[in-house]
Every structure is written in structure tokens, then in C-alpha cells.
Scaffold this motif. Structure first.
Motif, PDB file in Angstrom:
ATOM      1  N   VAL A  81       0.836  -1.195   0.000  1.00 48.38           N
ATOM      2  CA  VAL A  81       0.000   0.000   0.000  1.00 48.38           C
ATOM      3  C   VAL A  81       0.881   1.259   0.000  1.00 48.38           C
ATOM      4  CG1 VAL A  81      -1.625   1.357   1.369  1.00 48.38           C
ATOM      5  CG2 VAL A  81      -1.994  -1.096   1.064  1.00 48.38           C
ATOM      6  N   TRP A  82       1.931   1.244   0.819  1.00 55.00           N
ATOM      7  CA  TRP A  82       2.862   2.372   0.841  1.00 55.00           C
ATOM      8  C   TRP A  82       3.525   2.550  -0.526  1.00 55.00           C
ATOM      9  CZ3 TRP A  82       4.036   6.819   2.435  1.00 55.00           C
ATOM     10  CH2 TRP A  82       5.324   7.338   2.376  1.00 55.00           C
ATOM     11  N   ARG A  83       3.832   1.452  -1.166  1.00 60.59           N
ATOM     12  CA  ARG A  83       4.411   1.489  -2.508  1.00 60.59           C
ATOM     13  C   ARG A  83       3.450   2.182  -3.484  1.00 60.59           C
ATOM     14  NH1 ARG A  83       8.147  -1.585  -5.557  1.00 60.59           N
ATOM     15  NH2 ARG A  83       7.480  -2.054  -7.689  1.00 60.59           N
ATOM     16  N   LEU A  84       2.164   1.894  -3.354  1.00 64.57           N
ATOM     17  CA  LEU A  84       1.157   2.516  -4.211  1.00 64.57           C
ATOM     18  C   LEU A  84       1.009   4.002  -3.900  1.00 64.57           C
ATOM     19  CD1 LEU A  84      -1.625  -0.237  -4.228  1.00 64.57           C
ATOM     20  CD2 LEU A  84      -0.042   0.330  -6.075  1.00 64.57           C
ATOM     21  N   VAL A  85       1.127   4.372  -2.626  1.00 64.44           N
ATOM     22  CA  VAL A  85       1.064   5.795  -2.254  1.00 64.44           C
ATOM     23  C   VAL A  85       2.190   6.556  -2.938  1.00 64.44           C
ATOM     24  CG1 VAL A  85       1.319   7.431  -0.348  1.00 64.44           C
ATOM     25  CG2 VAL A  85      -0.108   5.396  -0.055  1.00 64.44           C
ATOM     26  N   LEU A  86       3.387   5.972  -2.927  1.00 63.04           N
ATOM     27  CA  LEU A  86       4.525   6.619  -3.588  1.00 63.04           C
ATOM     28  C   LEU A  86       4.309   6.693  -5.097  1.00 63.04           C
ATOM     29  CD1 LEU A  86       7.507   5.008  -1.632  1.00 63.04           C
ATOM     30  CD2 LEU A  86       6.541   7.306  -1.359  1.00 63.04           C
ATOM     31  N   LEU A  87       3.715   5.642  -5.664  1.00 61.91           N
ATOM     32  CA  LEU A  87       3.417   5.660  -7.097  1.00 61.91           C
ATOM     33  C   LEU A  87       2.431   6.774  -7.421  1.00 61.91           C
ATOM     34  CD1 LEU A  87       3.711   4.361  -9.908  1.00 61.91           C
ATOM     35  CD2 LEU A  87       1.799   2.851  -9.310  1.00 61.91           C
ATOM     36  N   PHE A  88       1.459   6.969  -6.545  1.00 66.45           N
ATOM     37  CA  PHE A  88       0.486   8.045  -6.765  1.00 66.45           C
ATOM     38  C   PHE A  88       1.169   9.410  -6.721  1.00 66.45           C
ATOM     39  CE2 PHE A  88      -2.606  11.230  -5.536  1.00 66.45           C
ATOM     40  CZ  PHE A  88      -3.691  10.936  -6.347  1.00 66.45           C
ATOM     41  N   LEU A  89       2.110   9.599  -5.810  1.00 65.14           N
ATOM     42  CA  LEU A  89       2.815  10.873  -5.714  1.00 65.14           C
ATOM     43  C   LEU A  89       3.636  11.134  -6.975  1.00 65.14           C
ATOM     44  CD1 LEU A  89       4.003  10.779  -1.985  1.00 65.14           C
ATOM     45  CD2 LEU A  89       2.095  12.061  -2.968  1.00 65.14           C
ATOM     46  N   ILE A  90       4.310  10.095  -7.461  1.00 57.62           N
ATOM     47  CA  ILE A  90       5.057  10.235  -8.713  1.00 57.62           C
ATOM     48  C   ILE A  90       4.091  10.542  -9.850  1.00 57.62           C
ATOM     49  CG2 ILE A  90       6.517   9.034 -10.401  1.00 57.62           C
ATOM     50  CD1 ILE A  90       7.647   7.385  -8.070  1.00 57.62           C
TER      51      ILE A  90
END
Length: 427
Positions: free
Chosen positions: A94-103
Motif C-alpha cells: 500500500v505504501w508502494r502505491l502511495v509513492l506511485l500516486f505521488l510520482i
């Protein structure tokens, strides 16, 4: 926390590179517009007779096909990262997806056609399916991937002759609904088009960061991708669970090629002829169903043909060139958008109304070749693509080793040798 590692499979990386090539060609032909074309600018890139042919090819063989491949690979990556590791933490994914969303957000405010934010949001749903049985994932994945919810809704509306929504009235060029309300999308499209032409950078960022997300949601809804993308994710997850990616050599490629061609090609032809504006509403509706189905069957054909070419010794050397560019897929995708914006937007070269569609495809091909060469050079020195390294470091909470092991060892030897030289000199 466990380290997020993926076993590299060359065919999968090459296939991702192939999908990125198709995505680039699609966006280059469309001028990286990511919006409906205002009526006064319809066919803005059709400057020569060849451009009309290129338009038919792109609209029928590229649009909706290559993003489907990329989406299935995203679902497969979920399996490789998390689903196959039963003890792995879902919170880290989920944290990985949050970072993907920020990018993706930074990417989106520059190019509203960004799909990283979309993937990040839909990716959260994958976590909920981690414990769901394979059969349910397959059935639900197929239903969504073939745009089942939209087909059911549109069928009911057609039968009842209701026109409460403008789903059926679609602009030919961009598949965006048109209406005469105060919230007229044409007016918004004209304003956005003008921002691109004039190169109003700050205004464009403001537009993309606000109304851009609303327009993106509307596009996902009316195009059916609101359902199709999660469906493709689930199919990719199902493929991973069946371990097809580990048994590529056992797949009867010729049979799958024949099957997908016999279904996909006729569907594409039906979609093209039935979707003409001169047809009746019912015929166009049948054409839309054929298009949704072809957007699944044709990508399957592309995949198995590509895997067959990868398997043949005579063509393996050629398609293998796509491995590095697919290995750094995130960086490759963002670099493509940067290039497209520079070519077409007013604060770049501003060629949106000056470059023919076919010429744009030629530029896209040249740039993709440059990306292949760059990625090969990059991986001779570094372990990850630039954005992949940043994403991985953020996910793991620490800076990851960036340089290639061989380059790192050479650097360490140089440091050791330098230290030894200083020591001997001092003694």
C-alpha cells in the motif's frame, strides 16, 4: 520489513517494453492532447493523405490495445511482489502505491493523460483480492475486462429507450461524451487546447491539478476503463497465480495465436465498420461491444506473437533489445511524456498544429530507439532506472545501492588502490 524484490523474467521485461512502444505511438499520434478535440480542431493532425491511413491504423490496432498489455503486466507484478509471498505485509505494498500516486501526481499535472495515478488507486483494490480464490478472480476479471458493467447498463438503457445519460453520444475522435449543459465539455476542451497552444505553463498546471482529475474520471467512466483496468489487473493476477510467466515455453503459442487471431481480427473489423457515425444507434452500439472485446483479444494476439518472436533464434536478438527499456518501465513512460510535451506544447516546440500524425509517429519511433540505446547504457552502470531506484528507496525506507555490482566493485578497487598508494607514500 521484507525487501520488495521481483525475479526478473526477460520475456516479461521485453513485453513491457513492447507495450510502452505502442503507448508512445498512440500518444504521439494524438499530440499528447489527453482531451477531446474541440470541433474546430478535429483532425488537426491529418495534413496529408498518408495521415488518414495512419489514423485508421492507430485507432484500430493501437488505441486500447497496448495499455491493456501494460495493465495485465501490472496485475502480474502484484503477484510477483506480494501475492506469492504469503507472509509479506500488505501495508508495504500500500505504501508502494502511495509513492506511485505521488510520482503520478507530478506527472499528471504536466500531462493529464497520466495513468500512474489511476494504477495507484486501482492497485489498492488488488490488496483486497489477495485471499480471493482463483476462480472468482478469473470470472470477475473477465467480466470487468470486457467492460461488462457498461454493456449491461447501456443495454438496459437501449431497451428502455431512456436517455438519462449521454453515454451513447460519443465524439468520434476521442470517445468523450458531449452534452449541451452549462458544464459543456467542449468549452472546457477549447480552453485546455488554448492553454496547450499558448504554452501557459502555470495555468496548465493549475488546470491539470484541479479540473484535470475530474475530466480523467469522466473519461474513465464513459470509456469503460473504470471497469476494464481493474479487470485487466485481476487477469494479470490470475496469470501469475497459474505461473504462466514461469512456463512460457510450455504455452502452445501457435494455437493461441490462431485462436486469438480468428476472434480478434474479425472483432476489430466489425468495430471499425459498425462504429461509423452514419450507422444507426443500434449498429454503433454493437460496434462498441466489438471494440471492447477486440481490446482484449487483440492484445492477447500481440502477446503470443511477441513471445513466439522472442522464442525464435532468428528474431530473439531483435526483440531482446526491448528488455532494458521495459526493465525501467516507469522511467521510460515518464520520459516519453516529457518528450511528447516538449514536441507539442506551446512552452516547448509548439508543434501541435504543425506536425502531421505520420510525422509524429516517425519522431516517436526515433525517440524510442534512443530510449533503447539509453537504457542499455544505463544498465551497464546502474542496477535500477532513476525513478525505479527512487521508488524502491522510498518503499524500503533507505537508499538502495544504485550502481551496478561490477561498477561498484571497480569503484571500490579504485578507492582501495588509492588508499594503499597513500599509505605506502606516507610510510
Amino acid at each position: 520489513m521484507q525487501n520488495l524484490t521481483i525475479k526478473r523474467i526477460e520475456q516479461i521485461d521485453a513485453l513491457r517494453g513492447f507495450a510502452l512502444f505502442g503507448i508512445l505511438m498512440t500518444h504521439m499520434f494524438e499530440g499528447y492532447l489527453a482531451s477531446m478535440t474541440p470541433p474546430q480542431y478535429v483532425d488537426f493532425n491529418i495534413l496529408y493523405p498518408m495521415d488518414s491511413f495512419s489514423q485508421v491504423v492507430i485507432q484500430n490496432l493501437f488505441v486500447g490495445k497496448f495499455y491493456a498489455i501494460f495493465s495485465m503486466l501490472f496485475g502480474l507484478s502484484f503477484y510477483l511482489i506480494l501475492d506469492q509471498k504469503k507472509v509479506s505485509s500488505s501495508l508495504k505494498f500500500v505504501w508502494r502505491l502511495v509513492l506511485l500516486f505521488l510520482i503520478g501526481y507530478i506527472h499528471h499535472i504536466h500531462y493529464r493523460g497520466d495513468f500512474l495515478t489511476v494504477y495507484a488507486v486501482f492497485g489498492f483494490a488488488l490488496v483486497l483480492f489477495r485471499k480471493v480464490p482463483d476462480k472468482i478472480i478469473l470470472i470477475l476479471g473477465l467480466f470487468l475486462a470486457f467492460n461488462g458493467p457498461s454493456i449491461l447498463t447501456n443495454s438496459f438503457s437501449l431497451i428502455k429507450k431512456t436517455r438519462q445519460e449521454t453515454v451513447q453520444v460519443i465524439k468520434e475522435t476521442k470517445n468523450i461524451p458531449f452534452n449541451n449543459s452549462a458544464d459543456n465539455p467542449v468549452t472546457k476542451a477549447v480552453a485546455y487546447f488554448d492553454l496547450i497552444l499558448k504554452g501557459e505553463y502555470r495555468q496548465l498546471l493549475a488546470s491539470n491539478s484541479t479540473i484535470g482529475f475530474y475530466n480523467k474520471y469522466n473519461y474513465l467512466k464513459f470509456s469503460g476503463r473504470l471497469w476494464v483496468i481493474p479487470g485487466l489487473f485481476l487477469l494479470g493476477l490470475w496469470i501469475g497465480r497459474k505461473k504462466w510467466h514461469e512456463q512460457i515455453d510450455k504455452i502452445p503459442l501457435f494455437k493461441v495465436i490462431l485462436f486469438s487471431a480468428l476472434i480478434g481480427i474479425p472483432l476489430t473489423i466489425i468495430s471499425y465498420f459498425f462504429s461509423q457515425p452514419s450507422n444507426t444507434e443500434f449498429i454503433r452500439y454493437v460496434g462498441s461491444i466489438a471494440k471492447d472485446a477486440s481490446n482484449i483479444c487483440m492484445p492477447l494476439l500481440y502477446i503470443v506473437v511477441f513471445l513466439a518472436l522472442f522464442k525464435l533464434s532468428s528474431t530473439n536478438k531483435i526483440v531482446s533489445q526491448l528488455i532494458p527499456v521495459g526493465k525501467m518501465g516507469l522511467t521510460t513512460y515518464v520520459m516519453q511524456s516529457t518528450f511528447g510535451i516538449f514536441i507539442f506544447y506551446g512552452y516547448g516546440l509548439g508543434l501541435l498544429l504543425k506536425l502531421s500524425g505520420t510525422a509524429a509517429l516517425g519522431l516517436g519511433l526515433i525517440f524510442f530507439i534512443i530510449q533503447i540505446l539509453f537504457s542499455k547504457w544505463w544498465f551497464s552502470r546502474y542496477k535500477f532506472g532513476p525513478l525505479e531506484w527512487l521508488w524502491r528507496s522510498g518503499t524500503n525506507g533507505s537508499w538502495q545501492q544504485f550502481k551496478n555490482d561490477k561498477v561498484q566493485r571497480t569503484a571500490n578497487k579504485g578507492i582501495t588502490a588509492s588508499g594503499a598508494y597513500k599509505l605506502s607514500k606516507s610510510s
